[in-house]
Design an enzyme around this catalytic site. Structure first.
Site, PDB file in Angstrom:
ATOM      1  N   SER A  60      -6.645   8.886  -2.124  1.00  0.00           N
ATOM      2  CA  SER A  60      -6.330   9.328  -0.765  1.00  0.00           C
ATOM      3  C   SER A  60      -5.532  10.634  -0.680  1.00  0.00           C
ATOM      4  CB  SER A  60      -5.686   8.210   0.052  1.00  0.00           C
ATOM      5  OG  SER A  60      -4.362   7.988  -0.323  1.00  0.00           O
ATOM      6  N   THR A 111      -6.754   3.097  -4.678  1.00  0.00           N
ATOM      7  CA  THR A 111      -6.471   2.119  -5.732  1.00  0.00           C
ATOM      8  C   THR A 111      -7.345   0.879  -5.613  1.00  0.00           C
ATOM      9  OG1 THR A 111      -4.218   2.919  -5.950  1.00  0.00           O
ATOM     10  CG2 THR A 111      -4.597   0.684  -6.694  1.00  0.00           C
ATOM     11  N   ASP A 143      -1.851   6.050  -0.071  1.00  0.00           N
ATOM     12  CA  ASP A 143      -0.929   7.192   0.065  1.00  0.00           C
ATOM     13  C   ASP A 143      -1.045   7.880   1.424  1.00  0.00           C
ATOM     14  OD1 ASP A 143      -0.117   6.670  -2.505  1.00  0.00           O
ATOM     15  OD2 ASP A 143      -1.065   8.426  -3.409  1.00  0.00           O
TER      16      ASP A 143
HETATM   17  N1  ASP Z   1      -2.732   6.939  -5.074  1.00  0.00           N
HETATM   18  C1  ASP Z   1      -3.529   5.903  -4.455  1.00  0.00           C
HETATM   19  C2  ASP Z   1      -4.306   6.495  -3.301  1.00  0.00           C
HETATM   20  O1  ASP Z   1      -3.773   6.625  -2.222  1.00  0.00           O
HETATM   21  C3  ASP Z   1      -2.648   4.812  -3.987  1.00  0.00           C
HETATM   22  C4  ASP Z   1      -3.368   3.622  -3.417  1.00  0.00           C
HETATM   23  O2  ASP Z   1      -4.521   3.641  -3.058  1.00  0.00           O
HETATM   24  O3  ASP Z   1      -2.698   2.587  -3.305  1.00  0.00           O
HETATM   25  O4  ASP Z   1      -5.429   6.794  -3.462  1.00  0.00           O
END
Ligand code: ASP
Length: 318
Positions: free
Chosen positions: A53, A12, A85
């Site tokens: 992730s 993110t 994640d």
């Molecule tokens: N879904 C995202 C990831 O882990 C969540 C984040 O980065 O906060 O890539």
């Protein structure tokens, strides 16, 4: 002047939201365009990966480890930006490998780069400050988010969206980042570290629950998996229905037990059928203070390092 090497891996922190609020990776990583306002830190940054992730694999973790080992002689510390994640898994993996005694800091963001109140740049700059601080050396891999410094071994993502999502449930963070200082209240405990050139093997995680059916465990065959992590109830107890399958598997592969509780330590306490005392007698290994994904990495790394029998059991339970 401290020299910090930054490896961006995606998540993110490197994503953007569109008009409908849908968050996705962008063509150009916004983190690479951030100018560094910290005049006492020289930053070299690369886009090592640009992945959400949930797409991170053991192979990606191994590539990060190899890159850190290779670059370590040229830098004073490392920052890795990562999706939240699976951030705790990459942090734990690196922390269990033979990393240099330099500050190694993972950070991420809960709000993407163009969202209101985005925490990405703030966390990034805080992570740089922690990585440039001599007190951060030899503390193993650190996770820095929301002004807190956590040990990779214990930190976990506790909330789907809150910016204070990363917590160490049992005993809190190692330290804090203030406006002016990096403060440590505790030191990270010593870790056994391994060097591996590659990693492979299959260690599934099975969560237990009341009235659990046995078909999932019955379908597991010791010839197809290298080990098993069982997320047990409470202090470390299992439903009666799955005992025959556990008794079958533990004779052939390491079966490692963690608690499904968010806080506390799994240990053999109960002497009823399926209780921890019986499970330990049967050969189930109790892991202290790790959650299931980290226990899985611990077992995989130990198996790839060639640990067996008593040595494996001592390491897993130690
Ligand atoms: N879904 C995202 C990831 O882990 C969540 C984040 O980065 O906060 O890539």
């Amino acid at each position: 002047m401290k020299k910090i090497f930054v490896l961006h891996t995606g998540g993110t922190i490197s994503m953007q939201a569109n008009h409908d609020g849908q968050v996705a990776p962008s063509q150009v990583n916004p983190m690479i365009q951030i100018s560094n306002p910290l005049s006492d830190i020289e930053v070299t940054s690369i886009d090592f990966f640009n992945l959400p992730s949930p797409h991170i694999t053991l192979n990606h973790m191994m590539q990060l480890y190899q890159k850190i080992k290779k670059e370590a002689p040229h830098y004073d510390g490392f920052v890795i930006t990562h999706g939240t994640d699976t951030l705790e898994e990459t942090a734990y993996f690196l922390d269990t490998m033979d990393i240099p005694a330099l500050p190694i800091v993972l950070t991420g963001a809960m709000r993407s780069s163009n969202e209101l109140g985005s925490d990405g740049v703030y966390n990034y700059l805080t992570a740089l400050r922690v990585a440039a601080d001599e007190k951060s050396a030899d503390k193993g891999v650190l996770v820095v988010m929301n002004d807190e410094i956590h040990a990779a071994k214990y930190v976990t993502k506790t909330h789907t969206t809150n910016v204070s999502t990363f917590q160490t449930p049992t005993h809190g963070p190692l330290g804090l980042v203030t406006k002016k200082e990096i403060l440590y209240f505790k030191t990270a405990e010593p870790r056994v570290r391994f060097h591996l050139d590659s990693i492979s093997g299959r260690v599934p995680i099975i969560k237990t629950y009341a009235d659990m059916e046995c078909f999932i465990l019955d379908s597991l065959n010791a010839s197809n998996i290298s080990g098993l992590v069982i997320e047990a109830l409470g202090a470390g107890n299992l439903p009666l229905s799955i005992l025959p399958a556990i008794q079958r598997l533990v004779k052939e592969i390491p079966v490692v037990l963690v608690s499904r509780c968010f806080n506390g330590i799994a240990e053999p306490v109960y002497a009823y059928p399926g209780g921890g005392i019986q499970l330990q007698k049967e050969g189930v290994l109790f892991v202290k203070e790790l959650n299931a994904p980290k226990a899985r990495l611990k077992l995989l790394i130990a198996l790839n390092a060639g640990l067996k029998g008593e040595v494996l059991a001592d390491y897993i339970e130690g």
